[in-house]
Design a protein around this motif. Sequence first.
Motif, PDB file in Angstrom:
ATOM      1  N   SER A  52      60.786 -15.808  13.987  1.00  0.00           N
ATOM      2  CA  SER A  52      60.495 -15.022  15.190  1.00  0.00           C
ATOM      3  C   SER A  52      60.646 -15.876  16.444  1.00  0.00           C
ATOM      4  CB  SER A  52      59.074 -14.453  15.126  1.00  0.00           C
ATOM      5  OG  SER A  52      58.913 -13.611  14.016  1.00  0.00           O
ATOM      6  N   VAL A  53      60.742 -15.192  17.569  1.00  0.00           N
ATOM      7  CA  VAL A  53      60.876 -15.857  18.866  1.00  0.00           C
ATOM      8  C   VAL A  53      59.484 -16.292  19.348  1.00  0.00           C
ATOM      9  CG1 VAL A  53      61.678 -15.603  21.253  1.00  0.00           C
ATOM     10  CG2 VAL A  53      62.833 -14.366  19.398  1.00  0.00           C
ATOM     11  N   PRO A  54      59.289 -17.543  19.783  1.00  0.00           N
ATOM     12  CA  PRO A  54      57.989 -17.953  20.336  1.00  0.00           C
ATOM     13  C   PRO A  54      57.582 -17.022  21.470  1.00  0.00           C
ATOM     14  CG  PRO A  54      59.373 -19.867  19.987  1.00  0.00           C
ATOM     15  CD  PRO A  54      60.243 -18.673  19.742  1.00  0.00           C
ATOM     16  N   SER A  55      56.297 -16.679  21.522  1.00  0.00           N
ATOM     17  CA  SER A  55      55.838 -15.636  22.441  1.00  0.00           C
ATOM     18  C   SER A  55      55.434 -16.147  23.817  1.00  0.00           C
ATOM     19  CB  SER A  55      54.645 -14.902  21.811  1.00  0.00           C
ATOM     20  OG  SER A  55      53.590 -15.804  21.539  1.00  0.00           O
ATOM     21  N   ASP A  56      55.498 -17.462  24.059  1.00  0.00           N
ATOM     22  CA  ASP A  56      55.028 -17.998  25.335  1.00  0.00           C
ATOM     23  C   ASP A  56      56.166 -18.123  26.346  1.00  0.00           C
ATOM     24  OD1 ASP A  56      56.452 -20.410  24.716  1.00  0.00           O
ATOM     25  OD2 ASP A  56      54.801 -20.964  23.390  1.00  0.00           O
ATOM     26  N   LYS A  57      55.880 -18.798  27.455  1.00  0.00           N
ATOM     27  CA  LYS A  57      56.870 -18.962  28.526  1.00  0.00           C
ATOM     28  C   LYS A  57      57.278 -20.432  28.685  1.00  0.00           C
ATOM     29  CE  LYS A  57      54.874 -14.994  30.948  1.00  0.00           C
ATOM     30  NZ  LYS A  57      54.218 -14.481  32.191  1.00  0.00           N
ATOM     31  N   LEU A  58      57.148 -21.189  27.596  1.00  0.00           N
ATOM     32  CA  LEU A  58      57.509 -22.603  27.619  1.00  0.00           C
ATOM     33  C   LEU A  58      58.989 -22.786  27.276  1.00  0.00           C
ATOM     34  CD1 LEU A  58      54.445 -24.015  25.627  1.00  0.00           C
ATOM     35  CD2 LEU A  58      54.632 -23.593  28.088  1.00  0.00           C
ATOM     36  N   THR A  59      59.506 -23.970  27.551  1.00  0.00           N
ATOM     37  CA  THR A  59      60.875 -24.317  27.177  1.00  0.00           C
ATOM     38  C   THR A  59      60.914 -24.613  25.681  1.00  0.00           C
ATOM     39  OG1 THR A  59      61.322 -25.272  29.354  1.00  0.00           O
ATOM     40  CG2 THR A  59      62.797 -25.899  27.549  1.00  0.00           C
ATOM     41  N   HIS A  60      61.797 -23.930  24.960  1.00  0.00           N
ATOM     42  CA  HIS A  60      61.938 -24.163  23.525  1.00  0.00           C
ATOM     43  C   HIS A  60      63.390 -24.545  23.213  1.00  0.00           C
ATOM     44  CE1 HIS A  60      57.928 -22.807  22.444  1.00  0.00           C
ATOM     45  NE2 HIS A  60      58.088 -21.826  23.316  1.00  0.00           N
ATOM     46  N   VAL A  61      63.532 -25.400  22.226  1.00  0.00           N
ATOM     47  CA  VAL A  61      64.868 -25.871  21.853  1.00  0.00           C
ATOM     48  C   VAL A  61      65.191 -25.327  20.466  1.00  0.00           C
ATOM     49  CG1 VAL A  61      63.925 -28.064  21.017  1.00  0.00           C
ATOM     50  CG2 VAL A  61      66.363 -27.877  21.542  1.00  0.00           C
ATOM     51  N   TYR A  62      66.367 -24.697  20.364  1.00  0.00           N
ATOM     52  CA  TYR A  62      66.820 -24.069  19.124  1.00  0.00           C
ATOM     53  C   TYR A  62      67.965 -24.886  18.536  1.00  0.00           C
ATOM     54  CZ  TYR A  62      64.085 -20.170  20.902  1.00  0.00           C
ATOM     55  OH  TYR A  62      63.061 -19.386  21.392  1.00  0.00           O
ATOM     56  N   THR A  63      67.861 -25.171  17.244  1.00  0.00           N
ATOM     57  CA  THR A  63      68.844 -26.017  16.580  1.00  0.00           C
ATOM     58  C   THR A  63      69.311 -25.366  15.291  1.00  0.00           C
ATOM     59  OG1 THR A  63      67.612 -27.945  17.406  1.00  0.00           O
ATOM     60  CG2 THR A  63      69.321 -28.347  15.742  1.00  0.00           C
ATOM     61  N   ALA A  64      70.627 -25.322  15.083  1.00  0.00           N
ATOM     62  CA  ALA A  64      71.215 -24.880  13.814  1.00  0.00           C
ATOM     63  C   ALA A  64      72.049 -26.037  13.271  1.00  0.00           C
ATOM     64  CB  ALA A  64      72.078 -23.644  14.019  1.00  0.00           C
ATOM     65  N   ILE A  65      71.740 -26.462  12.055  1.00  0.00           N
ATOM     66  CA  ILE A  65      72.450 -27.577  11.428  1.00  0.00           C
ATOM     67  C   ILE A  65      73.269 -27.031  10.260  1.00  0.00           C
ATOM     68  CG2 ILE A  65      72.225 -29.820  10.316  1.00  0.00           C
ATOM     69  CD1 ILE A  65      69.472 -30.090  11.637  1.00  0.00           C
ATOM     70  N   LEU A  66      74.581 -27.111  10.370  1.00  0.00           N
ATOM     71  CA  LEU A  66      75.492 -26.660   9.324  1.00  0.00           C
ATOM     72  C   LEU A  66      75.906 -27.872   8.501  1.00  0.00           C
ATOM     73  CD1 LEU A  66      75.689 -24.611  11.786  1.00  0.00           C
ATOM     74  CD2 LEU A  66      77.922 -23.991  10.878  1.00  0.00           C
ATOM     75  N   LYS A  67      75.593 -27.876   7.218  1.00  0.00           N
ATOM     76  CA  LYS A  67      75.852 -29.016   6.342  1.00  0.00           C
ATOM     77  C   LYS A  67      77.098 -28.764   5.474  1.00  0.00           C
ATOM     78  CE  LYS A  67      71.775 -31.411   6.742  1.00  0.00           C
ATOM     79  NZ  LYS A  67      71.563 -32.849   6.782  1.00  0.00           N
TER      80      LYS A  67
END
Length: 531
Positions: A170-185
């Motif tokens: 789920s998407v974090p519900s706050d208003k902070l900066t979040h970093v999203y990472t997808a690692i393809l192996k």
Amino acid sequence: MGRFALLLLLAFASFQILCFAADEDTVFYESFDEPFDGRWIVSVKDDYKGVWKHSKSEGHDDYGLLVSEKARKYAIVNELDKPVNLKDGSTVLQFETRLQNGLECGGAYLKYLRPQEAGWVPKEFDNESPYSIMFGPDKCGGTNKVHFILKHKNPKSGEYIEHHLKYPPSVPSDKLTHVYTAILKPDNEVKILIDGEEKKKANFLSADDFEPALIPAKTIPDPDDKKHEDWDERAKIPDPNAVKPDDWDEDAPMEIVDEDAVKPEGWLDDEPEEIDDPEATKPEDWDDEEDGEWEAPKIDNPKCEAAPGCGEWKRPMKANPAYKGKWSAPLIDNPNYKGIWKPQEIPNPDYFELDKPDFEPIAAVGIEIWTMQDGILFDNILIAKSDKVAESYRETAWKPKFEVEKEKQKAEEETTDSDGLSGYQKKVFDVLYKVADIPFLSEYKLQILDLIEKAEKQPNITIGVIVSVVVIILTVLFKLIFGGKKQPRVEKEPEVVETSSNDQSSSGEKAEEEEEKEGTAAAPRRRRRDT
């Protein structure tokens, strides 16, 4: 001193080697420290009127790419110097998003586009532009997920099909900066990280992880197979030899008057249950001609409070021991039962084998979204060939900002914020969002998210929402433990009104409406007359 200088020189050389390795593994990086004009191309398509701005993140001197207007479509793209081959080793996709005004309905994801030979041009970038991967947060209505979608070419049909990651976080519900990472192996594994914490691990070739599966099923139901007319799917049937007993009275009432009941001692037969309020007075502006004859409002008769009851006494009703209801023959095993019919399986003509996904190269990074919110800020977009590089950027570019924002949020949580949510309630909602991501609750995820969103808008029902989520968890556990057991047969079952997950969000409101209607139509509540 010479030894210290030597150690310093070696440390500097090691740092230079690490920096060189990081540069080697960094395919694309956009910090938005400088205005984006010239590097990023804004779509000129008529539908995309949203204005992009080069803006500071609130509370920081760090710049990002800002969604500046509400209820708009946005599209912007940056073509890479050289396409990224996803088949070559690991590939890491990472970016930051800050929902400065929250996110009730809109997307904040990125699209990683195929080369222009696939049929698109940067100035006309839109939702039809062919991409390889779509990744990032999206929230609206029943949707609350961090998308990961792979567009994969079917080697038999040549058709490009969207394969969605099952049960994404789920998407974090706050208003902070979040970093999203997808690692393809290279071993077909993909990991989804939020703020450096692993939230999902999946295998591209697993039917349990992607919908639809990249590899089709080996067999499929035969579309030409039809159920025979004599196919009997009834496991149980009424016993044809059963006969209704002679003493079975179908007309016997469910309740009868309790003839053994005795009027309680002290019952006040001559006292009414209600009397005129002696303290009530006729309003001065009451007009008998216009308003009718004035009558004092009724109150409960105080004499009845100490007595077992007032008014005419009547014997109460009791369950009728002779009641049996409508007779029906008992069920027996059906001797002709053949099971639930389903078509026979045949080889799937579209089946193919696959050792690795046939990834299309990434030639551009684009943001193409529709959102009802402004204040969405994108920053530090990275494509790298090493997860160590991504980790380094998280530590140096994201984490310092995040820590500052968390401290500010912590201070604000000491008092109720502008949304009416206390710090305690925010923590509760964060926990509930994590609960919604538990795999065995996936069937109820949308229902749980709907309850949480309702509580965020109406903080006074937070406790009720917690109770509802606990009930859902217990229900699922009960099904898991006892789901395989047969339930005992009953002659008559109470009627149950079923509701969908969407209906349940408003069940409380409907109940209140029904109660209000009943309250206006029902007669005044009467004192029970029983022993």
